[in-house]
Design a protein around this motif. Structure first.
Motif, PDB file in Angstrom:
ATOM      1  N   SER A  74      32.521  11.031  21.591  1.00  0.00           N
ATOM      2  CA  SER A  74      33.017   9.821  22.414  1.00  0.00           C
ATOM      3  C   SER A  74      33.690   8.515  21.250  1.00  0.00           C
ATOM      4  O   SER A  74      34.039   8.082  21.388  1.00  0.00           O
ATOM      5  CB  SER A  74      30.882   8.896  22.067  1.00  0.00           C
ATOM      6  OG  SER A  74      30.265  10.173  23.012  1.00  0.00           O
ATOM      7  N   SER A 122      31.476   5.810  14.070  1.00  0.00           N
ATOM      8  CA  SER A 122      30.630   6.710  14.025  1.00  0.00           C
ATOM      9  C   SER A 122      29.761   5.881  14.606  1.00  0.00           C
ATOM     10  O   SER A 122      28.719   5.420  13.611  1.00  0.00           O
ATOM     11  CB  SER A 122      30.586   7.591  12.930  1.00  0.00           C
ATOM     12  OG  SER A 122      29.212   8.824  12.657  1.00  0.00           O
ATOM     13  N   ARG A 123      29.098   6.574  15.629  1.00  0.00           N
ATOM     14  CA  ARG A 123      27.201   5.841  16.207  1.00  0.00           C
ATOM     15  C   ARG A 123      26.347   5.737  15.127  1.00  0.00           C
ATOM     16  O   ARG A 123      25.661   5.319  14.396  1.00  0.00           O
ATOM     17  CB  ARG A 123      26.699   6.888  17.157  1.00  0.00           C
ATOM     18  CG  ARG A 123      24.965   6.049  17.483  1.00  0.00           C
ATOM     19  CD  ARG A 123      24.593   6.939  18.173  1.00  0.00           C
ATOM     20  NE  ARG A 123      24.311   7.885  19.115  1.00  0.00           N
ATOM     21  CZ  ARG A 123      24.374   9.014  19.921  1.00  0.00           C
ATOM     22  NH1 ARG A 123      22.980   8.163  20.774  1.00  0.00           N
ATOM     23  NH2 ARG A 123      24.055  10.588  19.944  1.00  0.00           N
ATOM     24  N   SER A 124      26.074   7.474  14.163  1.00  0.00           N
ATOM     25  CA  SER A 124      24.581   7.774  13.675  1.00  0.00           C
ATOM     26  C   SER A 124      25.682   6.962  11.953  1.00  0.00           C
ATOM     27  O   SER A 124      24.674   7.344  10.788  1.00  0.00           O
ATOM     28  CB  SER A 124      25.026   9.027  13.504  1.00  0.00           C
ATOM     29  OG  SER A 124      25.866  10.018  12.919  1.00  0.00           O
ATOM     30  N   THR A 127      28.135  12.128  10.449  1.00  0.00           N
ATOM     31  CA  THR A 127      29.327  13.194  10.792  1.00  0.00           C
ATOM     32  C   THR A 127      29.901  13.872  10.341  1.00  0.00           C
ATOM     33  O   THR A 127      30.875  12.827   9.900  1.00  0.00           O
ATOM     34  CB  THR A 127      29.785  12.756  12.562  1.00  0.00           C
ATOM     35  OG1 THR A 127      28.798  12.466  13.486  1.00  0.00           O
ATOM     36  CG2 THR A 127      30.690  14.246  13.127  1.00  0.00           C
ATOM     37  N   GLN A 176      25.978   9.297  24.322  1.00  0.00           N
ATOM     38  CA  GLN A 176      26.470   7.610  23.593  1.00  0.00           C
ATOM     39  C   GLN A 176      25.623   7.106  25.109  1.00  0.00           C
ATOM     40  O   GLN A 176      27.047   7.137  25.742  1.00  0.00           O
ATOM     41  CB  GLN A 176      27.016   8.251  23.430  1.00  0.00           C
ATOM     42  CG  GLN A 176      26.639   8.740  21.659  1.00  0.00           C
ATOM     43  CD  GLN A 176      28.234   8.693  20.176  1.00  0.00           C
ATOM     44  OE1 GLN A 176      28.526   7.130  20.510  1.00  0.00           O
ATOM     45  NE2 GLN A 176      27.766   8.947  19.143  1.00  0.00           N
ATOM     46  N   GLU A 252      28.083  16.026  29.835  1.00  0.00           N
ATOM     47  CA  GLU A 252      26.794  16.168  28.970  1.00  0.00           C
ATOM     48  C   GLU A 252      25.473  16.301  29.556  1.00  0.00           C
ATOM     49  O   GLU A 252      24.366  16.738  29.379  1.00  0.00           O
ATOM     50  CB  GLU A 252      26.103  15.010  27.511  1.00  0.00           C
ATOM     51  CG  GLU A 252      27.467  15.656  26.221  1.00  0.00           C
ATOM     52  CD  GLU A 252      27.844  14.435  25.693  1.00  0.00           C
ATOM     53  OE1 GLU A 252      27.874  14.412  24.616  1.00  0.00           O
ATOM     54  OE2 GLU A 252      27.735  12.763  25.948  1.00  0.00           O
ATOM     55  N   ALA A 367      22.000  14.871  18.676  1.00  0.00           N
ATOM     56  CA  ALA A 367      22.609  14.028  18.180  1.00  0.00           C
ATOM     57  C   ALA A 367      23.361  13.744  17.658  1.00  0.00           C
ATOM     58  O   ALA A 367      24.496  12.589  17.130  1.00  0.00           O
ATOM     59  CB  ALA A 367      21.162  12.621  17.791  1.00  0.00           C
TER      60      ALA A 367
HETATM   61  C1  F1P Z   1      29.471  12.180  17.380  1.00  0.00           C
HETATM   62  C2  F1P Z   1      29.116  12.929  18.758  1.00  0.00           C
HETATM   63  C3  F1P Z   1      28.448  12.560  19.969  1.00  0.00           C
HETATM   64  C4  F1P Z   1      28.106  14.338  21.413  1.00  0.00           C
HETATM   65  C5  F1P Z   1      26.847  14.398  20.374  1.00  0.00           C
HETATM   66  C6  F1P Z   1      27.188  15.115  18.878  1.00  0.00           C
HETATM   67  O1  F1P Z   1      28.122  11.573  16.971  1.00  0.00           O
HETATM   68  O2  F1P Z   1      30.197  13.963  18.570  1.00  0.00           O
HETATM   69  O3  F1P Z   1      29.788  12.011  20.296  1.00  0.00           O
HETATM   70  O4  F1P Z   1      27.350  12.952  21.845  1.00  0.00           O
HETATM   71  O5  F1P Z   1      25.621  13.507  20.119  1.00  0.00           O
HETATM   72  O6  F1P Z   1      27.283  13.656  18.118  1.00  0.00           O
HETATM   73  P1  F1P Z   1      28.432  10.474  15.794  1.00  0.00           P
HETATM   74  O7  F1P Z   1      29.419  10.845  14.754  1.00  0.00           O
HETATM   75  O8  F1P Z   1      28.781   8.984  16.737  1.00  0.00           O
HETATM   76  O9  F1P Z   1      27.188   9.842  15.776  1.00  0.00           O
END
Ligand code: F1P
Length: 376
Positions: A74, A122-124, A127, A176, A252, A367
């Motif tokens: 995403s 990156s949400r988390s 990565t 996401q 997804e 995730a």
């Molecule tokens: C990125 C990502 C997400 C996907 C899945 C695995 O994560 O590829 O896009 O939906 O959750 O991880 P992030 O780098 O945004 O945490």
């Protein structure tokens, strides 16, 4: 061992109840996270100023010659939209690459420009590929990296000097939804700052609220329509990244066949896949509306159902009104780009629920993708 009949009955009832409550909770997080976008965007916008001020100063000092956006999944699709918007608005050359491409093919990415800003999304913030893309950038002697994330203290934010955080947008769900859109709001705010567009982004909040309320029924209708088996998401310019993200949500959450294309590219082969079991969704821009609406009209002639997303209805438009989502954003074209997405997130949610899947738990997906180093 034979169990007394009463005990067997109670085990069966308990199993049934726990299955029921599991079923009842299917998609609960995803649904709530999609529907919470108005309040989460509002909170994100309210916390912008203190985060943006240091970036205004950085920009004035550094005069960047190129901006590279990166991320995985995403966030890569957000990077596509971010780069398209950024270059159009600021005139600074801007590109988007998946983080893995930066790590594995760096010579394809880096240009002779000296002053590059890397924007890592990156949400988390954990990565592996995204962190290694940042490290590759830094190894080449570049120093300015801005991370855009939903968590303030992560491996990514600890590696980068600058950060924009949508701290109200983190999610229980794996796919996401509000995290993507809130990080998009941060990208819009940054583009607004750098380009001095002088645009107030707060009308995004009532607009998304109105869209989710008005078109929830339409999303449900198409999500539950058993005759729709294939979804095509078409978007050009900055809308293309959003079309790709909508496609990813459909895959997804619901495992339904879905693809995304640049709108006019669809005629060059992919339209062979169109039939009466197809829904073609057009994210129609202001700049190319006439040409994009013509593609949708062609697909209707080939038997497809179409769903048209426009900012305003025009009098001469021939798209069926009950198959149209009107954004009614009161915003300039660049600033409304994220409004195309939330109703499409709901569409994927309803498709998953109608297929007996749990949108909170996408198949085979975690995730965060954590890998051993790509370089080893
Ligand atoms: C990125 C990502 C997400 C996907 C899945 C695995 O994560 O590829 O896009 O939906 O959750 O991880 P992030 O780098 O945004 O945490």
């Amino acid at each position: 061992m034979t169990l007394p009949i009463k005990m067997v009955k109670s085990i069966i009832i308990n199993q049934y109840q726990s299955k029921r409550s599991l079923m009842d909770n299917h998609g609960l997080h995803t649904f709530n996270e999609i529907m919470s976008q108005p309040s989460v965007w509002q909170a994100t916008l309210e916390e912008l100023s203190p985060q943006l001020d240091p970036l205004a100063q950085l920009w004035a000092e550094e005069q960047f010659e190129q901006v590279i956006f990166t991320g995985c999944g995403s966030p890569y699709y957000l990077a596509l939209t971010g780069a398209a918007l950024f270059q159009s608005l600021t005139k600074i050359p801007s590109q988007a690459y998946p983080a893995s491409e930066i790590v594995l093919f760096p010579d394809m990415v880096f240009t002779p420009y000296k002053k590059i800003l890397l924007i890592a999304i990156s949400r988390s913030g954990e990565t592996t590929e995204t962190i290694e893309a940042v490290e590759e950038f830094q190894r080449r002697g570049y120093s300015h990296v801005l991370s855009i994330t939903c968590h303030a203290d992560t491996r990514l934010t600890r590696t980068t000097q600058h950060a924009l955080v949508a701290r109200h947008a983190h999610e229980h769900s794996i796919a996401q939804t509000r995290s993507f859109s809130s990080m998009a709001v941060l990208v819009l705010a940054l583009a607004e700052l750098v380009s001095r567009a002088n645009t107030d982004l707060t009308p995004l909040v009532p607009a998304v609220d109105q869209l989710l309320t008005t078109y929830q029924g339409l999303a449900r209708h198409y999500g539950e329509a058993t005759h729709i088996e294939r979804f095509f998401f078409l978007g050009s310019g900055p809308q293309h990244g959003i079309a790709r993200e909508a496609m990813l949500k459909m895959k997804e959450m619901s495992l339904a066949y879905s693809e995304a294309y640049h709108t006019l590219e669809f005629r060059h082969g992919p339209m062979s896949m169109v039939n009466e079991h197809t829904l073609v969704i057009g994210l129609v821009s202001e700049e190319a509306a006439q040409q994009e609406l013509a593609v949708l009209a062609d697909m209707r002639r080939h038997g497809a159902h179409t769903l048209t997303i426009v900012d305003q209805l025009t009098e001469d438009a021939d798209e069926p009104p009950n198959q149209t989502i009107v954004l009614n954003s009161q915003l300039p074209a660049w600033a409304r780009v994220i409004l195309y997405l939330p109703v499409l997130q709901l569409l994927s949610y309803y498709k998953a629920m109608a297929s007996g899947l749990d949108p909170d738990r996408p198949t085979n997906l975690d995730a965060v993708v954590l890998l051993k180093s790509l370089r080893s």
